[in-house]
Structure formats: structure tokens, C-alpha cells
Design a protein around this motif. Structure first.
Motif, PDB file in Angstrom:
ATOM      1  N   LEU A 277       1.326  10.419   4.653  1.00 10.76           N
ATOM      2  CA  LEU A 277       0.325   9.944   5.758  1.00 10.76           C
ATOM      3  C   LEU A 277       0.231  11.001   7.114  1.00 10.76           C
ATOM      4  O   LEU A 277      -0.243  10.079   8.877  1.00 10.76           O
ATOM      5  N   SER A 278       0.931  11.633   6.955  1.00 10.41           N
ATOM      6  CA  SER A 278       1.401  12.716   8.361  1.00 10.41           C
ATOM      7  C   SER A 278       0.113  13.496   7.798  1.00 10.41           C
ATOM      8  O   SER A 278      -0.657  14.597   8.751  1.00 10.41           O
ATOM      9  N   HIS A 279       0.087  14.054   6.311  1.00 10.12           N
ATOM     10  CA  HIS A 279      -1.468  15.281   6.044  1.00 10.12           C
ATOM     11  C   HIS A 279      -2.225  15.060   5.413  1.00 10.12           C
ATOM     12  O   HIS A 279      -3.673  15.425   5.639  1.00 10.12           O
ATOM     13  N   ARG A 280      -1.506  14.730   4.220  1.00 15.40           N
ATOM     14  CA  ARG A 280      -3.096  14.312   3.325  1.00 15.40           C
ATOM     15  C   ARG A 280      -4.144  13.810   3.789  1.00 15.40           C
ATOM     16  O   ARG A 280      -5.136  13.835   3.745  1.00 15.40           O
ATOM     17  N   ILE A 281      -4.027  12.312   4.731  1.00 17.06           N
ATOM     18  CA  ILE A 281      -4.757  11.227   4.695  1.00 17.06           C
ATOM     19  C   ILE A 281      -5.825  12.002   6.318  1.00 17.06           C
ATOM     20  O   ILE A 281      -6.734  11.460   6.491  1.00 17.06           O
ATOM     21  N   LYS A 282      -5.415  12.764   6.329  1.00 19.73           N
ATOM     22  CA  LYS A 282      -5.855  13.529   7.485  1.00 19.73           C
ATOM     23  C   LYS A 282      -7.614  14.928   7.156  1.00 19.73           C
ATOM     24  O   LYS A 282      -7.926  14.749   7.743  1.00 19.73           O
ATOM     25  N   VAL A 283      -6.949  14.728   5.507  1.00 16.86           N
ATOM     26  CA  VAL A 283      -8.122  15.770   4.717  1.00 16.86           C
ATOM     27  C   VAL A 283      -9.576  15.719   4.253  1.00 16.86           C
ATOM     28  O   VAL A 283      -9.825  14.102   3.775  1.00 16.86           O
ATOM     29  N   PRO A 284     -10.431  16.150   4.945  1.00 17.10           N
ATOM     30  CA  PRO A 284     -12.040  15.111   4.661  1.00 17.10           C
ATOM     31  C   PRO A 284     -12.205  15.226   3.156  1.00 17.10           C
ATOM     32  O   PRO A 284     -11.757  16.048   2.262  1.00 17.10           O
ATOM     33  N   GLY A 285     -13.103  14.041   2.653  1.00 16.76           N
ATOM     34  CA  GLY A 285     -12.289  13.654   1.258  1.00 16.76           C
ATOM     35  C   GLY A 285     -11.051  13.248   0.097  1.00 16.76           C
ATOM     36  O   GLY A 285     -11.351  13.197  -1.279  1.00 16.76           O
ATOM     37  N   ALA A 286     -10.105  13.123   1.198  1.00 16.17           N
ATOM     38  CA  ALA A 286      -8.827  13.513   0.319  1.00 16.17           C
ATOM     39  C   ALA A 286      -9.010  11.963  -0.187  1.00 16.17           C
ATOM     40  O   ALA A 286      -8.009  11.595  -1.328  1.00 16.17           O
ATOM     41  N   LYS A 287      -9.744  10.413   0.851  1.00 11.08           N
ATOM     42  CA  LYS A 287      -9.666   9.425   0.218  1.00 11.08           C
ATOM     43  C   LYS A 287     -10.640   8.918  -0.789  1.00 11.08           C
ATOM     44  O   LYS A 287     -10.339   8.077  -1.109  1.00 11.08           O
ATOM     45  N   LYS A 288     -11.617   9.588  -1.385  1.00  9.78           N
ATOM     46  CA  LYS A 288     -12.361   9.070  -2.349  1.00  9.78           C
ATOM     47  C   LYS A 288     -11.754   9.475  -3.537  1.00  9.78           C
ATOM     48  O   LYS A 288     -12.440   8.967  -4.644  1.00  9.78           O
ATOM     49  N   HIS A 289     -10.382   9.846  -4.026  1.00  9.82           N
ATOM     50  CA  HIS A 289      -9.889  10.082  -4.969  1.00  9.82           C
ATOM     51  C   HIS A 289      -8.307   9.333  -4.643  1.00  9.82           C
ATOM     52  O   HIS A 289      -7.309  10.043  -3.713  1.00  9.82           O
ATOM     53  N   GLY A 290      -6.952   9.203  -6.186  1.00 18.41           N
ATOM     54  CA  GLY A 290      -6.360   8.877  -5.444  1.00 18.41           C
ATOM     55  C   GLY A 290      -5.044  10.341  -5.845  1.00 18.41           C
ATOM     56  O   GLY A 290      -3.492   9.463  -5.312  1.00 18.41           O
ATOM     57  N   TYR A 291      -5.115  11.340  -6.183  1.00 21.90           N
ATOM     58  CA  TYR A 291      -4.158  12.312  -6.752  1.00 21.90           C
ATOM     59  C   TYR A 291      -3.848  13.068  -5.562  1.00 21.90           C
ATOM     60  O   TYR A 291      -3.898  12.763  -4.109  1.00 21.90           O
ATOM     61  N   LEU A 292      -2.349  12.977  -5.488  1.00 18.60           N
ATOM     62  CA  LEU A 292      -1.336  13.089  -4.724  1.00 18.60           C
ATOM     63  C   LEU A 292      -2.065  14.269  -3.905  1.00 18.60           C
ATOM     64  O   LEU A 292      -1.878  15.239  -3.116  1.00 18.60           O
ATOM     65  N   PHE A 293      -1.675  15.578  -4.452  1.00 20.10           N
ATOM     66  CA  PHE A 293      -1.549  17.260  -4.430  1.00 20.10           C
ATOM     67  C   PHE A 293      -3.149  17.702  -3.751  1.00 20.10           C
ATOM     68  O   PHE A 293      -3.978  17.255  -4.992  1.00 20.10           O
ATOM     69  N   ILE A 294      -4.015  17.919  -2.909  1.00 17.79           N
ATOM     70  CA  ILE A 294      -5.056  18.698  -2.184  1.00 17.79           C
ATOM     71  C   ILE A 294      -5.134  19.515  -1.681  1.00 17.79           C
ATOM     72  O   ILE A 294      -3.869  20.565  -1.579  1.00 17.79           O
ATOM     73  N   THR A 295      -6.207  20.036  -2.045  1.00 17.07           N
ATOM     74  CA  THR A 295      -6.715  21.930  -1.201  1.00 17.07           C
ATOM     75  C   THR A 295      -6.774  20.763   0.383  1.00 17.07           C
ATOM     76  O   THR A 295      -7.408  20.114   0.658  1.00 17.07           O
ATOM     77  N   HIS A 296      -6.214  22.382   1.316  1.00 18.39           N
ATOM     78  CA  HIS A 296      -6.350  22.078   2.714  1.00 18.39           C
ATOM     79  C   HIS A 296      -7.430  22.926   3.027  1.00 18.39           C
ATOM     80  O   HIS A 296      -8.143  22.641   4.463  1.00 18.39           O
ATOM     81  N   LYS A 297      -7.673  23.927   2.673  1.00 20.08           N
ATOM     82  CA  LYS A 297      -8.484  24.577   2.589  1.00 20.08           C
ATOM     83  C   LYS A 297     -10.033  24.299   2.841  1.00 20.08           C
ATOM     84  O   LYS A 297      -9.890  24.087   2.444  1.00 20.08           O
ATOM     85  N   SER A 298     -10.172  24.421   4.728  1.00 21.72           N
ATOM     86  CA  SER A 298     -11.939  24.129   4.625  1.00 21.72           C
ATOM     87  C   SER A 298     -12.782  24.944   3.335  1.00 21.72           C
ATOM     88  O   SER A 298     -12.861  26.118   2.877  1.00 21.72           O
TER      89      SER A 298
END
Length: 405
Positions: A277-298
Motif C-alpha cells: 500500500l505504501s510502495h508497490r502501488i506507486k510504481v508505474p506498471g505494477a497494477k497490471k499484474h498481481g505479483y508481489l515483488f517488483i522491479t522499482h528501478k526506472s
């Protein structure tokens, strides 16, 4: 001829792996072999990749000695003994770029591959050449017997390998003080944290915590989705998702073992919720899939599910935090989880049979696989050790009493 192994993702999400030439065209017989003999048995992609790596080495041998096994078999000619010996010797050599996608020259590095690697190569090649000969030689009893002799001779030239490990599986574990130090260094906001971006600090600390307290495999961790966590019941599911269409990764991490449910401490559930809710949700493209851990680097991979290479960088971070953490990796945390679980079961005086059942469920193993039993053997070792000490104490105690009499 330069060959490379390529992973591709079809429109229905199925992952394929093929051996291709310099033009990107799949080699027919290796593709047929994989389809008939490996994918039909539902073998994992990593297993297929290892097999194709062995076939790359075989094609390098063909090129080096100017041998064309397909033409030979078409002429009803099998490999001769000296050729099998040259194959055996060649399979000891490392290949240039063996860990890369392209190959195929012989490495100029000195040394040789491990006996286990050579054994695996020869095993695959023996099976493949038997398959290839079956397709080219006429169907007859004499042909079949000749093929069987050739395959048996190749296998008999495999190196002798030992199935005894110098350190038994149940004894492999890390030091709790080391893990506590790593956890403190990875704490978000810590001055010793090697990562600058706070969101990545939160993600890394969360991944480390989950690996430590659940013993998940790397693929299981990277396969986690937000929906797998039940924030009401404080539980987390490990779900198998082979060939998922929603996973953009060609090297798709998957749950290797059985599905299961882990209870979580509310504090850990809160950490997962906070990250989402505080970090993952702010990353562009993260909402397109449900995987928990994502790449944050631009960049083009921002917001995509964390890849195997991205996870490798995370492990590199762990190793860089402390000098004594150079040997840490994802599976060492899994071994440590099993060691800690054994100690807890011992303190609770659980019978070995019950411990084995619980361990098999939590690790996703079949109860008949025997894997859990390997860790349970520590009970026998410790009981044997206590018995020996008791015997020594009895003998030495009597000697002491006689000496003071």
C-alpha cells in the motif's frame, strides 16, 4: 556453427526452450527430442535447459572432430569406441560462454568441469544419441542391439561420482547471529543498508524475512502474488502457476513443489501490507499484474515482476553487507529453516514420524519422497552421540573413582 539456447513465451503463456543456430532457427532433432522425451514427462524448464546445454557441448565436439552423427546414422554407422572416448574426454572441457546464451567455441581456460557436470552431459548425450539412432537406422533386431551397445558404452564412460556429501544436508545451516546481523543491516532506514532507495529497502527486508521464516525456494518467493496473502487470517499460499499468461518473464519462476498454506505472524502480514500500500502501488506498471515483488528501478522493466537476475542482485546485496556472509544464498536459508525447525520439534519432543509429516507439508514435499527423512536423521545422529558420551562418561568415571580410591 554457433548455437544458443532461447526461451520463448507463446501467446497462451506456455514457456518453451529451444536450441537454435546463428539464424535463430531451432535445430530439428534436439527440438523433437525435447518435445517427445522431456516435455511429455512434464520436466521443468531448467531441467530441459541443462539437457540442451549438454547437447550444445555435443555439437561442439562434432564440430571439433568434424563428425556428423546424423549422417553417420543415416548410413547405418554407429559411433566407434575411439570416438566415444574422444567424446568422453571432450565433455570434461568447459565451453566458452557456457553460462551465457551464446556458445560454441571451446574455452581456453585451463581445468575441467566437475565430475557431476561431465556425468550429466554424458547421460543426456547417451540418451539423445540412442533416440537419434532409432530415427535413422532401419528397424531390425541387429540395429537395436547395436544402438543399445553404443548407448551402454557411452554411459560406461561416465566418470565415477560419489553420492556422499562431505557435509550432510541436515547439518547445513547458518549462524543465527549472522542472520540477525543481516536483518539489522537490511532494516529500512538503517545507516548500514547498502541500498539508497527506501522502497527497495522495504522490499529487500521483506523478501529476506519471508525466506528466513518460511524456507521458501527462490521460485516460490518470486511467484507470490498479493492475492496469495490473506490479511484477515494472516496466512500465505504457495501456488503453482506454470505457463502463466500474466507473467511477462521468459524465465518464469515457479513453485517447484506442492501447494501449501503458511500461517504468518500479524507483524509480518502488516509488513507485507505496508509494502503493497505504501510502495508497490506507486510504481508505474505494477497494477497490471498481481505479483508481489517488483522491479522499482526506472526503465523498461519498472513495475514488472522481479526477475531471476533481479533476485540475484538482491543476493549480491546480502553478500556485500557483511564479510562473513559471502556464502549465503537462497537455498542456504532454506537449509537453515529446516535446521531451526528440527530444533523446535526437538524441544517439543515431537516423534520423528510426526516431525517428518509436518516438515514435508511445510516444504511442499511428498511424504514418500524421503527428503524430509534426510533432515530427520539428525535425531539419530544426536542420540548416537549422547549414547557414546554416556558410555565414555561411565568408563572414565569408573577410572576416576578407582584412581582416587
Amino acid at each position: 556453427m554457433e548455437l544458443s539456447v532461447r526461451r520463448v513465451k507463446s501467446s497462451n503463456g506456455e514457456r518453451l526452450i529451444v536450441l537454435v543456430d546463428e539464424l535463430g532457427m531451432p535445430l530439428f532433432y534436439p527440438a523433437l527430442y525435447v518435445t517427445v522425451h522431456m516435455r511429455g514427462r512434464s520436466l521443468a524448464l531448467n531441467t530441459i535447459q541443462s539437457a540442451l546445454s549438454a547437447l550444445k557441448a555435443m555439437y561442439a565436439w562434432q564440430s571439433y572432430y568434424n563428425i556428423d552423427v546424423e549422417s553417420r546414422f543415416s548410413c547405418n554407422e554407429l559411433l566407434l569406441s575411439h570416438e566415444i572416448h574422444s567424446l568422453r574426454d571432450f565433455m570434461q572441457k568447459p565451453l566458452a560462454g557456457e553460462n551465457e546464451r551464446s556458445v560454441i567455441s571451446i574455452s581456453r581456460r585451463s581445468g575441467s568441469v566437475s565430475k557431476g557436470n561431465q556425468y550429466a552431459r554424458m547421460s543426456v548425450i547417451a540418451d539423445y544419441l540412442g533416440f537419434l539412432a532409432d530415427h535413422h537406422l532401419p528397424s531390425s533386431t541387429s540395429s537395436r542391439e547395436g544402438i543399445e551397445r553404443m548407448v551402454a558404452q557411452i554411459k560406461s564412460n561416465r566418470p565415477k561420482t560419489s553420492n556422499k556429501s562431505s557435509v550432510s544436508r541436515e547439518d547445513k545451516h547458518l549462524d543465527d547471529e549472522l542472520l540477525d546481523s543481516l536483518e539489522e543491516a537490511l532494516r529500512p532506514g538503517s545507516g548500514s543498508n547498502p541500498i539508497r532507495e527506501y522502497a527497495v529497502q522495504v522490499r529487500n527486508a521483506l523478501m529476506f524475512s519471508i525466506l528466513r521464516v518460511t524456507g521458501l525456494r527462490r521460485g516460490e518467493l518470486l511467484n507470490l502474488k498479493v492475492e496469495d496473502v490473506d490479511f484477515t487470517t494472516n496466512t500465505m499460499k504457495v501456488v503453482r502457476r506454470p505457463d502463466s499468461k500474466g507473467d511477462s518473464r521468459a524465465y518464469q519462476p515457479v513453485a517447484k513443489t506442492r501447494e501449501r498454506v503458511f500461517p504468518l505472524m500479524p507483524e509480518l502480514t502488516d509488513q507485507i501490507r505496508g509494502y503493497v500500500l505504501s510502495h508497490r502501488i506507486k510504481v508505474p506498471g505494477a497494477k497490471k499484474h498481481g505479483y508481489l515483488f517488483i522491479t522499482h528501478k526506472s526503465g523498461k522493466s519498472q513495475g514488472l515482476p522481479l526477475s531471476n537476475s533481479g533476485f540475484g542482485k538482491f543476493i549480491g546485496v546480502l553478500k556485500s553487507v557483511l564479510e562473513c556472509a559471502s556464502g549465503i544464498h537462497a537455498h542456504s536459508l532454506r537449509h537453515h529453516w529446516n535446521y531451526t525447525f528440527s530444533k523446535i520439534c526437538e524441544n517439543r519432543a515431537l516423534p520423528p514420524e510426526r516431525e517428518e509429516k509436518l516438515r514435508s507439508y511445510l516444504m511442499g514435499w511428498s511424504e514418500t519422497s524421503g527428503t524430509a527423512a534426510a533432515y530427520n536423521r539428525r535425531h539419530i545422529k544426536e542420540q548416537a552421540g549422547k549414547a557414546v558420551l554416556e558410555l565414555q562418561n561411565k568408563h572414565l568415571g569408573r577410572a576416576r573413582r578407582e584412581g582416587t580410591a
